[in-house]
Design an enzyme around this catalytic site. Structure first.
Site, PDB file in Angstrom:
ATOM      1  N   CYS A  52       0.835  -1.205   0.000  1.00 56.75           N
ATOM      2  CA  CYS A  52       0.000   0.000   0.000  1.00 56.75           C
ATOM      3  C   CYS A  52       0.865   1.249   0.000  1.00 56.75           C
ATOM      4  O   CYS A  52       1.751   1.410   0.841  1.00 56.75           O
ATOM      5  CB  CYS A  52      -0.900  -0.012   1.242  1.00 56.75           C
ATOM      6  N   CYS A  55       0.528   3.303   3.478  1.00 52.14           N
ATOM      7  CA  CYS A  55       0.950   2.798   4.783  1.00 52.14           C
ATOM      8  C   CYS A  55       2.298   3.407   5.196  1.00 52.14           C
ATOM      9  O   CYS A  55       3.110   3.781   4.346  1.00 52.14           O
ATOM     10  CB  CYS A  55       1.060   1.269   4.747  1.00 52.14           C
ATOM     11  N   ASP A  78       0.513  13.193  -5.536  1.00 59.42           N
ATOM     12  CA  ASP A  78       1.496  13.014  -6.600  1.00 59.42           C
ATOM     13  C   ASP A  78       0.893  13.256  -7.983  1.00 59.42           C
ATOM     14  O   ASP A  78       1.610  13.472  -8.951  1.00 59.42           O
ATOM     15  CB  ASP A  78       2.083  11.601  -6.527  1.00 59.42           C
ATOM     16  N   HIS A 116      -4.134   0.430   8.123  1.00 60.28           N
ATOM     17  CA  HIS A 116      -4.653   0.176   6.780  1.00 60.28           C
ATOM     18  C   HIS A 116      -6.116  -0.268   6.824  1.00 60.28           C
ATOM     19  O   HIS A 116      -6.853  -0.140   5.845  1.00 60.28           O
ATOM     20  CB  HIS A 116      -3.798  -0.924   6.131  1.00 60.28           C
ATOM     21  N   ASN A 156     -13.525  10.328  -0.534  1.00 61.02           N
ATOM     22  CA  ASN A 156     -14.210   9.337  -1.359  1.00 61.02           C
ATOM     23  C   ASN A 156     -14.014   8.004  -0.672  1.00 61.02           C
ATOM     24  O   ASN A 156     -12.893   7.515  -0.575  1.00 61.02           O
ATOM     25  CB  ASN A 156     -13.614   9.277  -2.769  1.00 61.02           C
ATOM     26  N   GLY A 162     -14.993   5.655  -6.493  1.00 62.40           N
ATOM     27  CA  GLY A 162     -13.776   6.041  -7.199  1.00 62.40           C
ATOM     28  C   GLY A 162     -12.536   6.070  -6.322  1.00 62.40           C
ATOM     29  O   GLY A 162     -11.497   6.601  -6.712  1.00 62.40           O
ATOM     30  N   SER A 164      -9.289   4.727  -4.894  1.00 59.34           N
ATOM     31  CA  SER A 164      -8.401   3.757  -5.513  1.00 59.34           C
ATOM     32  C   SER A 164      -7.491   3.059  -4.507  1.00 59.34           C
ATOM     33  O   SER A 164      -6.665   2.249  -4.877  1.00 59.34           O
ATOM     34  CB  SER A 164      -7.580   4.430  -6.618  1.00 59.34           C
ATOM     35  N   HIS A 167      -6.834   2.064   2.056  1.00 59.42           N
ATOM     36  CA  HIS A 167      -6.281   2.672   3.272  1.00 59.42           C
ATOM     37  C   HIS A 167      -7.088   3.946   3.553  1.00 59.42           C
ATOM     38  O   HIS A 167      -7.081   4.877   2.732  1.00 59.42           O
ATOM     39  CB  HIS A 167      -4.807   3.006   3.069  1.00 59.42           C
ATOM     40  N   HIS A 169      -8.447   7.334   3.927  1.00 61.59           N
ATOM     41  CA  HIS A 169      -7.834   8.648   3.686  1.00 61.59           C
ATOM     42  C   HIS A 169      -8.848   9.581   3.059  1.00 61.59           C
ATOM     43  O   HIS A 169      -9.835   9.150   2.475  1.00 61.59           O
ATOM     44  CB  HIS A 169      -6.617   8.506   2.759  1.00 61.59           C
ATOM     45  N   GLN A 171      -9.037  13.757   1.098  1.00 59.74           N
ATOM     46  CA  GLN A 171      -8.250  14.639   0.253  1.00 59.74           C
ATOM     47  C   GLN A 171      -8.594  16.090   0.555  1.00 59.74           C
ATOM     48  O   GLN A 171      -9.639  16.386   1.128  1.00 59.74           O
ATOM     49  CB  GLN A 171      -8.551  14.392  -1.221  1.00 59.74           C
TER      50      GLN A 171
HETATM   51  O1  LIG Z   1      -7.650  11.415  -6.510  1.00 58.32           O
HETATM   52  P1  LIG Z   1      -8.148  10.015  -6.623  1.00 58.32           P
HETATM   53  O2  LIG Z   1      -8.634   9.431  -5.339  1.00 58.32           O
HETATM   54  O3  LIG Z   1      -7.204   9.104  -7.336  1.00 58.32           O
HETATM   55  O4  LIG Z   1      -9.428  10.133  -7.608  1.00 58.32           O
HETATM   56  C1  LIG Z   1     -10.774  10.138  -7.202  1.00 58.32           C
HETATM   57  O5  LIG Z   1     -11.153  11.390  -6.626  1.00 58.32           O
HETATM   58  C2  LIG Z   1     -11.069  12.537  -7.477  1.00 58.32           C
HETATM   59  C3  LIG Z   1     -11.634  13.730  -6.737  1.00 58.32           C
HETATM   60  O6  LIG Z   1     -12.992  13.567  -6.399  1.00 58.32           O
HETATM   61  C4  LIG Z   1     -11.789  12.304  -8.815  1.00 58.32           C
HETATM   62  O7  LIG Z   1     -11.483  13.365  -9.683  1.00 58.32           O
HETATM   63  C5  LIG Z   1     -11.401  10.981  -9.468  1.00 58.32           C
HETATM   64  O8  LIG Z   1     -12.206  10.756 -10.600  1.00 58.32           O
HETATM   65  C6  LIG Z   1     -11.573   9.848  -8.453  1.00 58.32           C
HETATM   66  O9  LIG Z   1     -11.205   8.614  -9.030  1.00 58.32           O
END
Ligand SMILES: O=P(O)(O)O[C@H]1O[C@H](CO)[C@@H](O)[C@H](O)[C@H]1O
Ligand SMILES: O=P(O)(O)O[C@H]1O[C@H](CO)[C@@H](O)[C@H](O)[C@H]1O
Lengths: 351, 351
Positions: A52, A55, A78, A116, A156, A162, A164, A167, A169, A171
């Site tokens: 991961c 982690c 990144d 995690h 998310n 969406g 990915s 873990h 988290h 944003q």
């Molecule tokens: O930044 P991540 O987690 O890779 O991406 C996810 O969140 C973003 C912000 O809502 C979106 O734009 C992406 O489509 C989604 O896959």
């Protein structure tokens, strides 16, 4: 001809935060479903996953090592959607149809904890308070940057939203412009405040507490409710009772009460379908443009897609994209179902 | 400090149809994807499926039998989002926060043809012209009903777009109010028309034809393009060159030209990832409120979710729901890629 029954008859409801209508079809909850089922992972996650990139101690896509962090951990995304570069730009006002403007911004990732496997509802209150402190610090630090006028904190949760990496988290996307949805909200809040000298949400929360039927959780400082105009089947909003316009203005008591209601609400969500409940959540609060913004009132939206079970979601597609959002179950019914959920996480009962 | 390069630098673009901005992050197309993959069915469908409730002669959920239809076939949706009942309603204007209104409407399903296996791009031109005639008839019939002021024709294609039956079909939701997105569009079209005595889309199409870089297909009467402000990775719009405000005002030549561009565009879509390309599409045209609406200009939106392959879609989640729509590939790049696709369907090559 019959009299309007909001619990039975198709109708539209108005969202005064963004000035838009939503179509409600209470009778439609009964239709059978033969469409797509979401796959859910019932796999138990390890506390630490060597593969991961979130982690502690592990290597990220850009080759950097995460520190051996012990509480929450923040780093620059990144693959940020915006960049910090200053761009020289002369607006061409002749362009009616090709209007574009460079946008400066910063994207960060907030790992909730080193674990995690530990989602928000499974964390202890202390851990959640640490996340709140991290949000406060980021809101301050990013907001203090001269060109940053808005700081969007969000999460998310779940692959269906969406996400990915499992873990836990969130944003933060901080940028120079007010994003579309925030600008709409600000316009509504501002015009209400100018007219009433009180925030729209201060009055709305009081009206909801009086009505009672859409309240999910209430404590001394916060209310979790299904908005009258909710779009998603189990959409909720956490609103502060006091008209506090940003997370950095919370009292110590408010921070603790916020941590509590966050844990309670997300636990109820998980218990609803005995699954790690997917959603996008995010905080709407005062812009960081240096102005006062007494019209703003802290609130956190939860937009969860699931409708009938852990695998059947509501699709916001054709009519919803071209016409307007549509829901099949009334907000009152959803609130009732959420109220009935236990505040003890289903996983802790299994063990 | 560098000069703004719209092909490289993060920026926002403005959508004059609904007055909203979109965030464009050209550099972000390169980020790796570790998230959810969609499942795609590569199963060959039979021409007739005895278990399909849309195939000719079969039984529907309400127990009724479909006729042995031979071209397109329309029926009332058994689980309609709106009802035709007239509802008595007195508006309570004291309600700032709990504003609701009953909504009357009709939902219909349009089976494109008896063939269970034949999607739009695989049909012949004659079959597609039959669908267009059906849309014209429905728009007229529904629009003539006194309380119907808007007729939304749309298609959800593919299970990822919430389509629950693979038998090619679209839907029509007709109702008394103008849905949110349509109302926004109408406001923009109206104010442009009032100022310029020409439709916004008439001038926009000319500007796009001059620019060239976002055009996907052009014929004598229609243009298929990726709008400058497109949100979805391969979003497109089919616009009539002439300022015709509804599908029932097409000349015979225009109907044929529309059938052709529909087939060409959806064929390119399928060829892009060698898959039956999912999307929601829908027609925006004049309301059916009995007024003239010279500001309206026929156009059809295509909102397809796929981003990188047949299994990786763009998620419009956290930031997009709370902030604003965001895209990772420029509309110019998408248009170029779509232009390069063959107009011969990949399946016809395999056979
Ligand atoms: O930044 P991540 O987690 O890779 O991406 C996810 O969140 C973003 C912000 O809502 C979106 O734009 C992406 O489509 C989604 O896959
Ligand atoms: O009517 P259907 O095809 O069963 O349902 C589909 O399209 C509708 C209209 O866009 C949506 O409201 C539903 O969420 C979707 O699953």
């Amino acid at each position: 001809m019959k009299n309007f029954d909001i619990n039975e008859d198709p109708h539209r409801r108005f969202n005064p935060l963004i000035n838009e209508w939503v179509l409600v079809s209470p009778h439609r909850a009964k239709r059978p479903w033969q469409g797509q089922n979401e796959t859910i992972s019932t796999e138990e996650l390890p506390k630490y996953d060597p593969t991961c990139y979130l982690c502690p101690g592990n290597v990220r896509a850009n080759g950097m090592h995460n520190p051996p962090y012990e509480s929450s951990f923040v780093f620059e995304n990144d693959f940020a959607a915006m960049k910090q570069d200053e761009i020289i730009f002369e607006e061409d006002i002749k362009h009616t149809f090709f209007k574009a403007k460079p946008e400066q911004g910063i994207s960060r990732v907030v790992c909730f904890s080193p674990r995690h496997d530990l989602t928000l509802p499974e964390m202890d209150l202390e851990g959640i308070e640490t996340i709140i402190k991290t949000w406060q610090k980021e809101y301050t630090d990013l907001g203090n940057i001269k060109y940053i006028n808005h700081v969007q904190i969000f999460e998310n949760k779940g692959s269906v939203m969406g996400c990915s990496n499992p873990h836990p988290h969130g944003q933060i996307w901080a940028q120079s412009s007010l994003p579309t949805q925030v600008e709409k909200t600000q316009n509504s809040l501002k015009s209400y405040y100018d007219r009433n000298k009180k925030t729209l949400l201060e009055d709305y929360v009081q009206a909801e507490l009086k009505a009672g039927e859409r309240i999910v959780i209430e404590n001394d400082h916060f209310v979790a409710l299904v908005p009258f105009w909710a779009i998603w089947p189990y959409e909720t909003m956490i609103v502060s009772k006091r008209a506090v316009n940003k997370i950095t203005n919370f009292t110590a008591e408010e921070s603790t009460a916020f941590a509590k209601i966050l844990k309670q609400l997300t636990t109820k969500y998980d218990n609803l379908f005995n699954t790690s409940f997917p959603y996008s959540s995010g905080i709407h609060q005062s812009p960081t443009d240096g102005l006062d913004h007494p019209e703003w009132h802290f609130h956190m939206h939860f937009y969860p897609p699931l409708l009938r079970s852990a695998t059947v979601k509501k699709f916001m597609v054709g009519y919803e994209m071209l016409g307007e959002s549509q829901r099949d179950i009334t907000p009152e019914k959803s609130a009732e179902i959420l109220r009935q959920q236990s505040e003890v996480h289903y996983k802790s009962l299994v063990k």
